[in-house]
Design a protein around this motif. Sequence first.
Motif, PDB file in Angstrom:
ATOM      1  N   ILE A  43       0.829  -1.201   0.000  1.00 60.50           N
ATOM      2  CA  ILE A  43       0.000   0.000   0.000  1.00 60.50           C
ATOM      3  C   ILE A  43       0.869   1.259   0.000  1.00 60.50           C
ATOM      4  CG2 ILE A  43      -1.600   1.360   1.413  1.00 60.50           C
ATOM      5  CD1 ILE A  43      -2.939  -1.268   2.201  1.00 60.50           C
ATOM      6  N   VAL A  44       1.947   1.253   0.781  1.00 63.99           N
ATOM      7  CA  VAL A  44       2.841   2.414   0.818  1.00 63.99           C
ATOM      8  C   VAL A  44       3.460   2.659  -0.564  1.00 63.99           C
ATOM      9  CG1 VAL A  44       5.032   3.254   1.747  1.00 63.99           C
ATOM     10  CG2 VAL A  44       3.332   2.273   3.275  1.00 63.99           C
ATOM     11  N   ILE A  45       3.882   1.591  -1.229  1.00 59.16           N
ATOM     12  CA  ILE A  45       4.475   1.741  -2.562  1.00 59.16           C
ATOM     13  C   ILE A  45       3.453   2.268  -3.558  1.00 59.16           C
ATOM     14  CG2 ILE A  45       5.536   0.473  -4.465  1.00 59.16           C
ATOM     15  CD1 ILE A  45       6.740  -1.417  -2.392  1.00 59.16           C
ATOM     16  N   PHE A  46       2.240   1.732  -3.501  1.00 56.27           N
ATOM     17  CA  PHE A  46       1.205   2.180  -4.434  1.00 56.27           C
ATOM     18  C   PHE A  46       0.760   3.612  -4.133  1.00 56.27           C
ATOM     19  CE2 PHE A  46       0.015  -2.503  -5.004  1.00 56.27           C
ATOM     20  CZ  PHE A  46       0.808  -2.601  -6.124  1.00 56.27           C
ATOM     21  N   LEU A  47       0.735   3.985  -2.871  1.00 51.21           N
ATOM     22  CA  LEU A  47       0.398   5.371  -2.537  1.00 51.21           C
ATOM     23  C   LEU A  47       1.421   6.334  -3.112  1.00 51.21           C
ATOM     24  CD1 LEU A  47      -0.888   5.227   1.162  1.00 51.21           C
ATOM     25  CD2 LEU A  47      -2.135   6.069  -0.836  1.00 51.21           C
ATOM     26  N   ALA A  48       2.692   5.965  -3.033  1.00 56.04           N
ATOM     27  CA  ALA A  48       3.726   6.822  -3.618  1.00 56.04           C
ATOM     28  C   ALA A  48       3.538   6.942  -5.129  1.00 56.04           C
ATOM     29  CB  ALA A  48       5.104   6.255  -3.295  1.00 56.04           C
ATOM     30  N   GLY A  49       3.179   5.830  -5.790  1.00 53.54           N
ATOM     31  CA  GLY A  49       2.928   5.891  -7.225  1.00 53.54           C
ATOM     32  C   GLY A  49       1.703   6.711  -7.577  1.00 53.54           C
ATOM     33  N   LEU A  50       0.649   6.595  -6.778  1.00 50.54           N
ATOM     34  CA  LEU A  50      -0.573   7.366  -7.041  1.00 50.54           C
ATOM     35  C   LEU A  50      -0.347   8.857  -6.858  1.00 50.54           C
ATOM     36  CD1 LEU A  50      -3.216   5.078  -5.289  1.00 50.54           C
ATOM     37  CD2 LEU A  50      -3.007   5.502  -7.742  1.00 50.54           C
ATOM     38  N   GLN A  51       0.427   9.213  -5.867  1.00 55.29           N
ATOM     39  CA  GLN A  51       0.684  10.628  -5.632  1.00 55.29           C
ATOM     40  C   GLN A  51       1.619  11.232  -6.676  1.00 55.29           C
ATOM     41  OE1 GLN A  51       2.038  10.789  -1.581  1.00 55.29           O
ATOM     42  NE2 GLN A  51       0.037  10.226  -0.741  1.00 55.29           N
ATOM     43  N   GLY A  52       2.269  10.369  -7.459  1.00 53.77           N
ATOM     44  CA  GLY A  52       3.125  10.873  -8.531  1.00 53.77           C
ATOM     45  C   GLY A  52       2.393  11.087  -9.844  1.00 53.77           C
ATOM     46  N   ILE A  53       1.112  10.715  -9.895  1.00 52.56           N
ATOM     47  CA  ILE A  53       0.328  10.930 -11.111  1.00 52.56           C
ATOM     48  C   ILE A  53      -0.080  12.405 -11.175  1.00 52.56           C
ATOM     49  CG2 ILE A  53      -1.804  10.340 -12.321  1.00 52.56           C
ATOM     50  CD1 ILE A  53      -1.661   7.589 -11.073  1.00 52.56           C
ATOM     51  N   PRO A  54       0.205  13.117 -12.251  1.00 51.97           N
ATOM     52  CA  PRO A  54      -0.133  14.551 -12.327  1.00 51.97           C
ATOM     53  C   PRO A  54      -1.638  14.787 -12.243  1.00 51.97           C
ATOM     54  CG  PRO A  54       1.428  13.933 -14.044  1.00 51.97           C
ATOM     55  CD  PRO A  54       0.949  12.661 -13.434  1.00 51.97           C
ATOM     56  N   ASP A  55      -2.013  15.816 -11.513  1.00 54.23           N
ATOM     57  CA  ASP A  55      -3.435  16.161 -11.400  1.00 54.23           C
ATOM     58  C   ASP A  55      -4.012  16.662 -12.725  1.00 54.23           C
ATOM     59  OD1 ASP A  55      -3.325  15.490  -8.731  1.00 54.23           O
ATOM     60  OD2 ASP A  55      -2.875  17.548  -8.076  1.00 54.23           O
ATOM     61  N   THR A  56      -3.154  17.206 -13.569  1.00 54.70           N
ATOM     62  CA  THR A  56      -3.649  17.731 -14.845  1.00 54.70           C
ATOM     63  C   THR A  56      -4.257  16.637 -15.715  1.00 54.70           C
ATOM     64  OG1 THR A  56      -1.406  17.480 -15.736  1.00 54.70           O
ATOM     65  CG2 THR A  56      -2.026  19.648 -14.854  1.00 54.70           C
ATOM     66  N   ILE A  57      -3.713  15.413 -15.611  1.00 56.85           N
ATOM     67  CA  ILE A  57      -4.257  14.309 -16.408  1.00 56.85           C
ATOM     68  C   ILE A  57      -5.667  13.976 -15.946  1.00 56.85           C
ATOM     69  CG2 ILE A  57      -3.939  11.896 -17.048  1.00 56.85           C
ATOM     70  CD1 ILE A  57      -0.966  12.279 -16.822  1.00 56.85           C
ATOM     71  N   MET A  58      -5.859  13.936 -14.620  1.00 56.27           N
ATOM     72  CA  MET A  58      -7.183  13.644 -14.086  1.00 56.27           C
ATOM     73  C   MET A  58      -8.171  14.771 -14.421  1.00 56.27           C
ATOM     74  SD  MET A  58      -7.063  10.704 -12.829  1.00 56.27           S
ATOM     75  CE  MET A  58      -5.955   9.466 -12.181  1.00 56.27           C
ATOM     76  N   GLU A  59      -7.702  16.017 -14.380  1.00 53.95           N
ATOM     77  CA  GLU A  59      -8.583  17.132 -14.728  1.00 53.95           C
ATOM     78  C   GLU A  59      -8.989  17.081 -16.196  1.00 53.95           C
ATOM     79  OE1 GLU A  59      -6.352  20.527 -13.663  1.00 53.95           O
ATOM     80  OE2 GLU A  59      -6.533  20.216 -11.480  1.00 53.95           O
ATOM     81  N   ALA A  60      -8.055  16.696 -17.063  1.00 55.67           N
ATOM     82  CA  ALA A  60      -8.396  16.562 -18.475  1.00 55.67           C
ATOM     83  C   ALA A  60      -9.410  15.443 -18.691  1.00 55.67           C
ATOM     84  CB  ALA A  60      -7.127  16.290 -19.291  1.00 55.67           C
ATOM     85  N   ALA A  61      -9.279  14.353 -17.935  1.00 54.58           N
ATOM     86  CA  ALA A  61     -10.241  13.252 -18.032  1.00 54.58           C
ATOM     87  C   ALA A  61     -11.615  13.694 -17.549  1.00 54.58           C
ATOM     88  CB  ALA A  61      -9.742  12.056 -17.234  1.00 54.58           C
ATOM     89  N   ASP A  62     -11.652  14.527 -16.497  1.00 49.80           N
ATOM     90  CA  ASP A  62     -12.938  15.049 -16.021  1.00 49.80           C
ATOM     91  C   ASP A  62     -13.607  15.923 -17.080  1.00 49.80           C
ATOM     92  OD1 ASP A  62     -12.690  13.765 -13.591  1.00 49.80           O
ATOM     93  OD2 ASP A  62     -11.639  15.444 -12.642  1.00 49.80           O
ATOM     94  N   LEU A  63     -12.812  16.727 -17.765  1.00 48.79           N
ATOM     95  CA  LEU A  63     -13.371  17.578 -18.818  1.00 48.79           C
ATOM     96  C   LEU A  63     -13.921  16.756 -19.978  1.00 48.79           C
ATOM     97  CD1 LEU A  63     -10.706  20.439 -18.920  1.00 48.79           C
ATOM     98  CD2 LEU A  63     -12.988  20.499 -17.874  1.00 48.79           C
ATOM     99  N   ASP A  64     -13.308  15.577 -20.209  1.00 56.55           N
ATOM    100  CA  ASP A  64     -13.788  14.707 -21.280  1.00 56.55           C
ATOM    101  C   ASP A  64     -14.980  13.864 -20.853  1.00 56.55           C
ATOM    102  OD1 ASP A  64     -11.874  15.644 -22.978  1.00 56.55           O
ATOM    103  OD2 ASP A  64     -10.438  14.050 -22.535  1.00 56.55           O
TER     104      ASP A  64
END
Length: 320
Positions: free
Chosen positions: A198-219
């Motif tokens: 879980i600690v390793i995956f949390l570090a990976g999740l927090q490294g995902i840019p927020d801009t990608i998720m925001e672009a997905a929300d707009l789509d």
Amino acid sequence: MTVIAPRAVAPTAERTPEARPSGVRRRRRTPGASPWWALVFLGPTALGLAVFYLWPTVRTLIISFTKSGPFGGSEWIGFANYARLIQDPELLGALRNTAIYTVIALIGIPIAVAIAALLNTTGLKGRSAYRTLYFIPVVTMPAAIALVWRMIYNGDYGVLNAALSTVGIEGRSWLTDPNTALVAIAVVGIWAGLGTNIVIFLAGLQGIPDTIMEAADLDGAGPVRKFFSITIPLLSPSIFFVSVISVIGALQVFDLVYMMLGRSNPAMPNTRTVVYLFYEAGFLDNDRGYAAAVAFLLLLIILVLTIVQFRLQKKWVHYE
């Protein structure tokens, strides 16, 4: 009479060591820079690897070609230990049990990914407390974990059977039944390793840019679509790393089997792993040569599986 004046010859500039062709800059040597400094800094690590990893591996390989005497000493017997190992029916059972345990242990990876995604939610209250609770098994002694789960799995007064009886399901003796003992131990292994994953995956999740998720929300992408189309691909390097260390750790399982079952358990033939076979040969039967052959075979299996994983990761791991 015509007088011819001598031609003026331009003085030739003397070439000095500092002269360089145009556009070429002189390379300056850093004071004190020397390849020996690299050896100075790498020396302690290289020495530790050689003493604690390389030499034991070489020594194990040498011992695997010998036969230990009852009062010490050894005799060179060549490949006799490996020939005996191939014909040993207990080895096939140990390999089967280890493979089953490894496959079950890999189920903990998607569980850890799902929990890490939930803990990474910004609106979740008490995220720090949840993270601490999930990480507690990692810092808990394996002996304490085994004792607690032995009481949970107890067929007479275990908590698991008591919970099952409330819904009309008859319990069983989970750790002495050959059909359930290995699965019960694998469940404990998944639970104990969740915190690290879980600690390793949390570090990976927090490294995902927020801009990608925001672009997905707009789509117009929903949470499920974003999870499988964005989160999982971008988290694939962390998933690959966890899968490698999970396979290596599962192939080396010993402590849970030893402390939760013991040698006289009737379910032992169905739960004996490769490392437990090594323990029996080397420490109980005092057959160090055969035990070394078992250990070196396990090393080769881990090496081959790791190479296969690194080959396959080119098809599904995304580093961009």
